[in-house]
Design a protein around this motif. Structure first.
Motif, mmCIF file in Angstrom:
data_model
loop_
_atom_site.group_PDB
_atom_site.id
_atom_site.type_symbol
_atom_site.label_atom_id
_atom_site.label_comp_id
_atom_site.label_asym_id
_atom_site.label_seq_id
_atom_site.Cartn_x
_atom_site.Cartn_y
_atom_site.Cartn_z
ATOM 1 N N ALA A 188 3.341 -5.845 -2.860
ATOM 2 C CA ALA A 188 2.657 -4.950 -1.923
ATOM 3 C C ALA A 188 3.168 -5.213 -0.517
ATOM 4 O O ALA A 188 3.717 -6.280 -0.224
ATOM 5 N N ALA A 216 -5.270 3.543 0.979
ATOM 6 C CA ALA A 216 -4.516 2.363 0.532
ATOM 7 C C ALA A 216 -4.065 2.559 -0.913
ATOM 8 O O ALA A 216 -4.626 1.960 -1.829
ATOM 9 N N TRP A 221 -8.117 -1.445 1.488
ATOM 10 C CA TRP A 221 -8.134 -1.837 2.896
ATOM 11 C C TRP A 221 -9.355 -2.708 3.132
ATOM 12 O O TRP A 221 -10.281 -2.721 2.328
ATOM 13 N N VAL A 237 -0.651 -1.920 0.409
ATOM 14 C CA VAL A 237 -0.163 -0.768 -0.353
ATOM 15 C C VAL A 237 0.878 -1.232 -1.367
ATOM 16 O O VAL A 237 1.757 -2.039 -1.034
ATOM 17 N N TYR A 243 4.941 5.257 -1.618
ATOM 18 C CA TYR A 243 3.773 5.415 -0.748
ATOM 19 C C TYR A 243 4.150 5.182 0.716
ATOM 20 O O TYR A 243 5.093 4.447 1.018
ATOM 21 N N PRO A 246 1.919 0.918 5.249
ATOM 22 C CA PRO A 246 0.521 0.709 5.646
ATOM 23 C C PRO A 246 0.273 0.828 7.150
ATOM 24 O O PRO A 246 -0.837 1.166 7.564
ATOM 25 N N GLN A 360 -4.304 -0.018 -10.812
ATOM 26 C CA GLN A 360 -3.382 0.782 -10.004
ATOM 27 C C GLN A 360 -3.087 2.145 -10.613
ATOM 28 O O GLN A 360 -2.416 2.964 -9.995
#
Length: 463
Positions: A188, A216, A221, A237, A243, A246, A360
């Motif tokens: 992440a 997130a 978060w 993230v 994505y 962050p 996830q």
């Protein structure tokens, strides 16, 4: 020409893992050096949530944070659904702390130095020293006011505690099993700010986690108070799935909220990459030990690494002491580090990794439904995070019937949860059966990887 120093143990990286190990080795009679690229002001500089449970200190024998290092007692964790209309409170039986990372890191290093550990800050580890096919030390550059000094740190054991970047490990021969790349989707990116707010935080002894895939994706978060008006606020993230960063998400969402956007003063901001997976297949090899994020010793569900780093350091210290007692620094002797970690904390970590992969895949709507229907209640969350598996809840017959009825309303979710429970149990069993010696490692790794492939296929996960 490089200066040469000789030590029993050289620890590269003095973050949570490295400084914990330096502290734990301080009274062993070994000649220990600790190296870090940071100066005093940036020790333990990697950003994180700064929260840690008291149990990690009790388990490892590391000292509790004192003075300015201890900023706030933590008594509970609140987990919010995507709508924030549902809140689950997890109490902390032993309690925990919000710490000043830099000050606690210095607390450990000062105690280690008093007992004879040599600490080299502003020292950049450039590469491993490999002689006759064996790891013999570390080549480094120390920055000083009068210029740079190149140093060869020779040692019987080298410990890489430099984080997921692996300053030493990634430069070892790729044929060594300890060299194991980190997949992007098993990691992440986190970004956080430490801020002073313009209001008093209610219940500063409660840290807050918010699950929302819009804010997130693949993570969460958080708002962790460090006092009445100081807070650590950040976003984690999942990597590897396209994505947004962050930091962008923080500015888009959190900077505009009434609880996180009312900032009087920015005290610090930073970002970092962190692993969120099961531990590395082996954390030792000949003359080599890997701990902390470098060995992927973290909690895969929430990414917390400080406590797991301390535990890995504890097992490393025990294994290193045994190696010096025997005068043998081979992987066969150091294997006890693997056995200690993998068959205890590693098994729990692997179970949580199975759970992490499933979490996830969930949408906001699915998380909201589960939390509204009590399927993510306190008991189950505590058991999942501490035991690493989904066990039968201690519910009355009526309560069990209610839970089953809710799940039967979504039979697909029921089947998925049964699959998750099955594979959490299977992977833990594999870790309890971690091989007794390195010659059986490859076969064991094949079993683990086959189990993960099978699990992801059943969930329909293609990353």
């Amino acid at each position: 020409m490089a200066t040469e120093y000789r030590y029993d143990v050289v620890i590269v990286g003095l973050g949570p893992a490295g400084s914990s190990l330096a502290y734990l080795l301080k009274d062993t009679g070994l000649k220990v050096a600790g190296l870090d690229i940071a100066d005093f002001s940036r020790v333990w500089g990697k950003p994180c949530g700064d929260a840690i449970g008291k149990g990690h200190f009790l388990e490892t024998g590391l000292p509790l944070p004192k003075g300015e290092a201890m900023m706030q007692i933590v008594n509970a964790v609140d987990i919010y659904s995507p709508s924030e209309e549902v809140k689950i409170r997890l109490s902390e039986p032993e309690g925990g702390f919000m710490i000043d990372r830099n000050k606690y890191g210095l607390q450990l290093l000062e105690e280690a130095e008093k007992s004879g550990v040599d600490v080299y800050l502003n020292t950049h580890a450039l590469s491993p020293i490999i002689e006759n096919g064996k790891l013999a030390g570390v080549y480094a550059k120390k920055h000083g006011e009068d210029g740079d000094v190149y140093i060869k740190f020779y040692s019987k054991i080298v410990v890489d505690a430099t984080g997921s970047g692996g300053a030493i490990k990634r430069k070892l021969p790729s044929s060594w099993p300890v060299v194991e790349p980190l997949k992007p989707t098993d990691s992440a990116v986190a970004y956080r700010k430490i801020v002073e707010l313009d209001y008093d935080i209610e219940e500063p002894d409660v840290i807050r986690i918010y699950i929302n895939a819009d804010i997130a994706p693949g993570g969460y978060w958080w708002l962790f108070p460090k006092g009445r008006r100081i807070a650590n606020i950040g976003i984690g993230v999942q990597r590897g799935r396209g994505y947004p960063h962050p930091r962008h998400l923080y500015e888009k969402y959190l900077s505009r909220r009434p609880d996180t956007g009312r900032v009087v003063r920015l005290l610090n901001e930073a970002g970092a990459l962190l692993p969120t997976r099961r531990p590395a297949n082996t954390i030792v090899w000949d003359n080599f030990v890997s701990i902390g994020d470098n060995a992927y010793t973290v909690n895969p569900v929430h990414g917390g690494g400080m406590g797991y780093a301390m535990t890995a350091a504890m097992y490393a210290a025990r294994g290193i002491e045994k190696a010096f007692e025997k005068g043998d620094y081979s992987v066969e002797t150091l294997w006890d580090v693997n056995l200690g970690y993998m068959r205890s904390t590693g098994a729990k970590q692997a179970g949580l990794d199975i759970l992490r992969i499933y979490l996830q895949t969930l949408t906001n709507e699915e998380v909201e439904w589960a939390m509204r229907n009590g399927l993510a209640n306190v008991d189950s969350l505590v058991e999942a995070s501490t035991q690493g598996e989904i066990r039968r809840l201690n519910l009355t017959l009526l309560e069990k019937a209610k839970v089953l009825a809710k799940l039967l309303g979504r039979p697909t979710k029921l089947m998925e949860l049964l699959v998750v429970a099955e594979y959490m149990s299977k992977v833990k069993k594999l870790y309890y059966e971690y091989p007794e010696n390195p010659k059986d490692l490859a076969k064991w790794v094949d079993r683990v990887e086959n189990l993960y492939r099978e699990y992801k296929t059943r969930l329909g996960v293609d990353w």
